[in-house]
Design a protein around this motif. Structure first.
Motif, mmCIF file in Angstrom:
data_model
loop_
_atom_site.group_PDB
_atom_site.id
_atom_site.type_symbol
_atom_site.label_atom_id
_atom_site.label_comp_id
_atom_site.label_asym_id
_atom_site.label_seq_id
_atom_site.Cartn_x
_atom_site.Cartn_y
_atom_site.Cartn_z
ATOM 1 N N HIS A 13 0.839 -1.204 0.000
ATOM 2 C CA HIS A 13 0.000 0.000 0.000
ATOM 3 C C HIS A 13 0.872 1.251 0.000
ATOM 4 N N THR A 14 1.923 1.242 0.815
ATOM 5 C CA THR A 14 2.793 2.414 0.887
ATOM 6 C C THR A 14 3.477 2.651 -0.452
ATOM 7 N N ARG A 15 3.916 1.584 -1.092
ATOM 8 C CA ARG A 15 4.523 1.757 -2.414
ATOM 9 C C ARG A 15 3.508 2.316 -3.401
ATOM 10 N N LYS A 16 2.266 1.778 -3.316
ATOM 11 C CA LYS A 16 1.216 2.307 -4.190
ATOM 12 C C LYS A 16 0.978 3.771 -3.861
ATOM 13 N N TYR A 17 0.920 4.084 -2.550
ATOM 14 C CA TYR A 17 0.718 5.463 -2.149
ATOM 15 C C TYR A 17 1.868 6.330 -2.649
ATOM 16 N N ALA A 18 3.099 5.822 -2.478
ATOM 17 C CA ALA A 18 4.261 6.599 -2.908
ATOM 18 C C ALA A 18 4.170 6.892 -4.395
ATOM 19 N N THR A 19 3.706 5.897 -5.142
ATOM 20 C CA THR A 19 3.534 6.116 -6.563
ATOM 21 C C THR A 19 2.525 7.232 -6.789
ATOM 22 N N VAL A 20 1.431 7.157 -6.059
ATOM 23 C CA VAL A 20 0.425 8.205 -6.190
ATOM 24 C C VAL A 20 0.978 9.521 -5.686
ATOM 25 N N LEU A 21 1.642 9.484 -4.523
ATOM 26 C CA LEU A 21 2.215 10.690 -3.940
ATOM 27 C C LEU A 21 3.191 11.344 -4.901
ATOM 28 N N THR A 156 17.470 3.124 6.514
ATOM 29 C CA THR A 156 18.656 3.025 5.652
ATOM 30 C C THR A 156 18.941 4.307 4.875
ATOM 31 N N LYS A 157 17.950 5.182 4.792
ATOM 32 C CA LYS A 157 18.033 6.429 4.015
ATOM 33 C C LYS A 157 18.157 6.171 2.521
ATOM 34 N N LYS A 158 17.830 4.946 2.090
ATOM 35 C CA LYS A 158 17.880 4.608 0.659
ATOM 36 C C LYS A 158 16.529 4.889 0.022
ATOM 37 N N LYS A 159 16.567 5.263 -1.259
ATOM 38 C CA LYS A 159 15.341 5.515 -2.009
ATOM 39 C C LYS A 159 14.507 4.245 -2.092
ATOM 40 N N VAL A 160 13.203 4.404 -1.981
ATOM 41 C CA VAL A 160 12.272 3.297 -2.179
ATOM 42 C C VAL A 160 12.056 3.168 -3.686
ATOM 43 N N PRO A 161 12.279 1.961 -4.233
ATOM 44 C CA PRO A 161 12.075 1.787 -5.683
ATOM 45 C C PRO A 161 10.612 2.047 -6.060
ATOM 46 N N LEU A 162 10.406 2.847 -7.070
ATOM 47 C CA LEU A 162 9.081 3.176 -7.565
ATOM 48 C C LEU A 162 9.029 2.872 -9.057
ATOM 49 N N PRO A 163 7.850 2.680 -9.604
ATOM 50 C CA PRO A 163 7.739 2.389 -11.040
ATOM 51 C C PRO A 163 8.372 3.497 -11.877
ATOM 52 N N THR A 165 7.525 4.285 -14.737
ATOM 53 C CA THR A 165 6.490 4.915 -15.556
ATOM 54 C C THR A 165 5.679 5.957 -14.797
ATOM 55 N N ARG A 166 5.977 6.165 -13.514
ATOM 56 C CA ARG A 166 5.201 7.132 -12.733
ATOM 57 C C ARG A 166 5.416 8.551 -13.258
ATOM 58 N N LEU A 167 4.402 9.354 -13.086
ATOM 59 C CA LEU A 167 4.507 10.757 -13.473
ATOM 60 C C LEU A 167 5.213 11.520 -12.355
ATOM 61 N N THR A 168 6.146 12.370 -12.704
ATOM 62 C CA THR A 168 6.782 13.218 -11.699
ATOM 63 C C THR A 168 6.221 14.641 -11.750
ATOM 64 N N LYS A 169 5.536 14.974 -12.834
ATOM 65 C CA LYS A 169 4.806 16.237 -12.950
ATOM 66 C C LYS A 169 3.398 15.867 -13.367
ATOM 67 N N TYR A 170 2.410 16.304 -12.581
ATOM 68 C CA TYR A 170 1.052 15.918 -12.889
ATOM 69 C C TYR A 170 0.067 17.015 -12.514
ATOM 70 N N VAL A 171 -1.102 16.922 -13.103
ATOM 71 C CA VAL A 171 -2.190 17.843 -12.844
ATOM 72 C C VAL A 171 -2.924 17.389 -11.588
ATOM 73 N N SER A 172 -3.292 18.338 -10.762
ATOM 74 C CA SER A 172 -4.017 18.047 -9.536
ATOM 75 C C SER A 172 -5.068 19.127 -9.307
ATOM 76 N N THR A 173 -6.163 18.759 -8.634
ATOM 77 C CA THR A 173 -7.182 19.752 -8.293
ATOM 78 C C THR A 173 -7.474 19.675 -6.802
#
Length: 195
Positions: A13-21, A156-163, A165-173
């Motif tokens: 869930h956290t990885r999914k959230y991170a992807t969304v985040l 560990t201070k290491k990056k969590v692997p994320l997809p 294909t995730r968007l790093t710039k996105y539209v939000s409302t």
């Protein structure tokens, strides 16, 4: 989401959230990445030619108040995600209802997985609509850039692997409601759309 499946489920869930985040970060847009200093809000009033200078001034100060509340909410969210907790932040000062519930749920999942964020997102909010009613409602559009907002393992201070294909710039409302003299962020919706 069902959180009763144990630790592995929380991590997923956290990885999914991170992807969304990091893909669409709980907040605003419909208009793309433009600066937040232009006033393109629409007001439920008479035609623009009939607006008086004082009405325009009031609308401008109202838009400024909406953007201030929205920006304050983002600052508090960023602080909360950096420690996976809203304790000691101003999150509840400008954020409530579904927006706050979603954020608190994500923070809980992050704590369970031992993850936090570093850096911060860059936002470009713009008021796109304010409706007058018993409780005025504002809609803010944003282009959220999460390029330098990173999810890491707290130990560990290491990056969590994320997809990739995730968007790093996105539209939000975002939807905000005016409670008395104060604007509150009540809903944040990330779009699966780049800006």
């Amino acid at each position: 989401m069902n959180r009763s499946k144990g630790r592995g489920s929380a991590a997923v869930h956290t990885r999914k959230y991170a992807t969304v985040l990091l893909l669409t970060c709980s907040v605003v847009a419909m208009s793309g990445c433009s600066g937040g200093d232009s006033d393109t809000s629409s007001k439920p009033s008479s035609s623009p030619s009939a607006a008086s200078p004082s009405a325009a001034s009031t609308a401008g100060s109202q838009d400024a108040a909406v953007l201030a509340a929205y920006t304050s909410s983002w600052a508090a969210q960023t602080e909360a995600y950096s420690k996976a907790s809203s304790a000691g932040t101003d999150l509840k000062k400008n954020t409530t209802f579904k927006a706050l519930s979603d954020i608190e749920s994500d923070l809980s999942a992050m704590r369970t997985a031992g993850q936090v964020t570093t850096g911060k997102p860059v936002i470009h909010p713009k008021v796109i609509k304010v409706t007058s009613a018993k409780i005025p409602v504002a809609t803010v559009a944003d282009c959220v850039d999460t390029t330098h907002w990173t999810l890491i393992d707290e130990a560990t201070k290491k990056k969590v692997p994320l997809p990739t294909t995730r968007l790093t710039k996105y539209v939000s409302t975002a939807t905000l409601e005016k409670w008395g003299t104060k604007w509150m962020v009540t809903k944040l919706t990330a779009q699966d759309q780049t800006c």
